[in-house]
Design a protein around this motif. Structure first.
Motif, mmCIF file in Angstrom:
data_model
loop_
_atom_site.group_PDB
_atom_site.id
_atom_site.type_symbol
_atom_site.label_atom_id
_atom_site.label_comp_id
_atom_site.label_asym_id
_atom_site.label_seq_id
_atom_site.Cartn_x
_atom_site.Cartn_y
_atom_site.Cartn_z
ATOM 1 N N LEU A 55 0.822 -1.199 0.000
ATOM 2 C CA LEU A 55 0.000 0.000 0.000
ATOM 3 C C LEU A 55 0.861 1.256 0.000
ATOM 4 O O LEU A 55 0.456 2.294 -0.490
ATOM 5 C CB LEU A 55 -0.928 -0.017 1.221
ATOM 6 C CG LEU A 55 -1.864 -1.228 1.316
ATOM 7 C CD1 LEU A 55 -2.712 -1.120 2.582
ATOM 8 C CD2 LEU A 55 -2.750 -1.316 0.076
ATOM 9 N N THR A 56 2.041 1.152 0.580
ATOM 10 C CA THR A 56 2.965 2.281 0.611
ATOM 11 C C THR A 56 4.354 1.792 0.243
ATOM 12 O O THR A 56 4.645 0.594 0.321
ATOM 13 C CB THR A 56 3.013 2.920 2.002
ATOM 14 O OG1 THR A 56 3.467 1.943 2.945
ATOM 15 C CG2 THR A 56 1.645 3.441 2.416
ATOM 16 N N ARG A 57 5.207 2.727 -0.146
ATOM 17 C CA ARG A 57 6.583 2.376 -0.498
ATOM 18 C C ARG A 57 7.537 3.174 0.380
ATOM 19 O O ARG A 57 7.682 4.384 0.196
ATOM 20 C CB ARG A 57 6.853 2.683 -1.974
ATOM 21 C CG ARG A 57 6.161 1.710 -2.928
ATOM 22 C CD ARG A 57 6.537 2.014 -4.361
ATOM 23 N NE ARG A 57 5.965 1.038 -5.274
ATOM 24 C CZ ARG A 57 6.097 1.086 -6.595
ATOM 25 N NH1 ARG A 57 6.786 2.084 -7.149
ATOM 26 N NH2 ARG A 57 5.559 0.160 -7.348
ATOM 27 N N PRO A 58 8.199 2.526 1.315
ATOM 28 C CA PRO A 58 9.176 3.230 2.143
ATOM 29 C C PRO A 58 10.290 3.823 1.287
ATOM 30 O O PRO A 58 10.637 3.294 0.233
ATOM 31 C CB PRO A 58 9.713 2.126 3.059
ATOM 32 C CG PRO A 58 8.604 1.112 3.103
ATOM 33 C CD PRO A 58 8.000 1.131 1.733
ATOM 34 N N GLY A 59 10.864 4.922 1.766
ATOM 35 C CA GLY A 59 11.926 5.596 1.033
ATOM 36 C C GLY A 59 13.286 4.986 1.280
ATOM 37 O O GLY A 59 13.458 4.097 2.122
ATOM 38 N N ASP A 60 14.276 5.502 0.571
ATOM 39 C CA ASP A 60 15.621 4.949 0.622
ATOM 40 C C ASP A 60 16.232 5.045 2.018
ATOM 41 O O ASP A 60 16.980 4.172 2.430
ATOM 42 C CB ASP A 60 16.523 5.674 -0.382
ATOM 43 C CG ASP A 60 17.900 5.063 -0.469
ATOM 44 O OD1 ASP A 60 18.013 3.921 -0.972
ATOM 45 O OD2 ASP A 60 18.876 5.713 -0.033
ATOM 46 N N ALA A 61 15.928 6.100 2.753
ATOM 47 C CA ALA A 61 16.508 6.308 4.085
ATOM 48 C C ALA A 61 15.576 5.826 5.198
ATOM 49 O O ALA A 61 15.815 6.122 6.369
ATOM 50 C CB ALA A 61 16.843 7.780 4.287
ATOM 51 N N SER A 62 14.550 5.086 4.853
ATOM 52 C CA SER A 62 13.552 4.672 5.835
ATOM 53 C C SER A 62 14.073 3.571 6.750
ATOM 54 O O SER A 62 15.033 2.849 6.427
ATOM 55 C CB SER A 62 12.293 4.172 5.116
ATOM 56 O OG SER A 62 12.578 2.984 4.400
ATOM 57 N N VAL A 63 13.406 3.438 7.886
ATOM 58 C CA VAL A 63 13.701 2.339 8.803
ATOM 59 C C VAL A 63 13.501 0.995 8.111
ATOM 60 O O VAL A 63 14.315 0.070 8.256
ATOM 61 C CB VAL A 63 12.794 2.435 10.049
ATOM 62 C CG1 VAL A 63 12.856 1.148 10.873
ATOM 63 C CG2 VAL A 63 13.184 3.629 10.893
ATOM 64 N N GLU A 64 12.429 0.897 7.337
ATOM 65 C CA GLU A 64 12.107 -0.372 6.692
ATOM 66 C C GLU A 64 13.206 -0.802 5.716
ATOM 67 O O GLU A 64 13.617 -1.969 5.693
ATOM 68 C CB GLU A 64 10.775 -0.266 5.961
ATOM 69 C CG GLU A 64 9.569 -0.083 6.865
ATOM 70 C CD GLU A 64 9.354 1.360 7.321
ATOM 71 O OE1 GLU A 64 8.432 1.580 8.123
ATOM 72 O OE2 GLU A 64 10.095 2.260 6.859
ATOM 73 N N ALA A 65 13.682 0.146 4.907
ATOM 74 C CA ALA A 65 14.734 -0.173 3.944
ATOM 75 C C ALA A 65 16.036 -0.521 4.654
ATOM 76 O O ALA A 65 16.730 -1.488 4.295
ATOM 77 C CB ALA A 65 14.948 0.986 2.978
ATOM 78 N N GLY A 66 16.382 0.275 5.674
ATOM 79 C CA GLY A 66 17.603 -0.003 6.421
ATOM 80 C C GLY A 66 17.566 -1.352 7.107
ATOM 81 O O GLY A 66 18.552 -2.102 7.105
#
Length: 223
Positions: A55-66
């Motif tokens: 539903l959403t796309r975390p950004g490059d610096a997000s907690v999810e991506a990290g």
């Protein structure tokens, strides 16, 4: 960062001597069988990630991506240590937990790498490792919490007999403690339902394995 690869030596067949009845032991298929299971786990992880709606796309610096990037690296070392233990450990229970850890964490690597692709993010990113953690966790000598040093990995590869079991159990126990610390940090920060779900499964699994590793440490100490 990308999902881990295995070397040719990881796939070498372990040739054990037949028992007194002339039968080859069950481990005659060695690391080849485990390597196949690990690949299947990775593919299932990819499939699980693909089937989950975004539903959403975390950004490059997000907690999810990290979290996805760093936990992939963290898991990759656990898989490597588990392959070594499966190939060389003495106690059957240690070889079994090595199978469980290798296949389970490889499947989770597949899921996390699928997230990054679905979010249209690089597997490596531009931020330093652990920068997504708000509690100030540091990378020491290039290693995230609980990870074994290059010297410890070399010692594990070179160990013989019951010493393989002992070193693996100690390293994996510390590895899981560090992993749970990272998981808790992600759970404190993210509201992404899929990341929360997978992280909670990771934590539950590793907590159970910590108890089993502690029990096996007592067993290996007597060996």
């Amino acid at each position: 960062m990308t999902a881990p690869t295995t070397t040719d030596s990881d796939y070498d067949e372990v040739q054990a001597a037949p028992d007194e009845g002339g039968r080859a032991p069950a481990r005659r298929y060695g690391v080849l069988a485990l390597a196949i299971m690990v690949v299947v786990g990775l593919l299932l992880g990819y499939a699980s990630g693909l089937l989950t709606p975004r539903l959403t796309r975390p950004g490059d610096a997000s907690v999810e991506a990290g979290f996805a990037r760093d936990m992939t690296t963290h898991h990759a070392q656990a898989v490597e240590m588990s392959l070594i233990a499966y190939r060389s450990a003495t106690l059957p229970e240690v070889r079994q937990i090595a199978v469980d850890i290798a296949t389970g964490q490889q499947g989770e690597i597949g899921a996390m790498q699928t997230w990054l692709r679905e979010w249209e993010l690089s597997p490596t990113g531009s931020k330093p490792p652990m920068s997504w953690m708000s509690d100030g966790a540091k990378v020491k000598d290039g290693l995230m919490p609980g990870m074994a040093t290059p010297q410890q990995m070399t010692a594990l590869r070179d160990a013989q007999g019951i010493e393989v079991d002992r070193q693996f159990l100690t390293l994996m126990y510390n590895h899981h403690l560090g992993g749970i610390h990272m998981i808790d940090a992600a759970l404190d920060e993210t509201d992404n339902a899929e990341v929360v779900r997978v992280a909670q499964v990771m934590k539950s699994t590793q907590q159970t394995e910590l108890n089993n590793l502690r029990h096996l440490q007592d067993q290996a100490a007597k060996g």
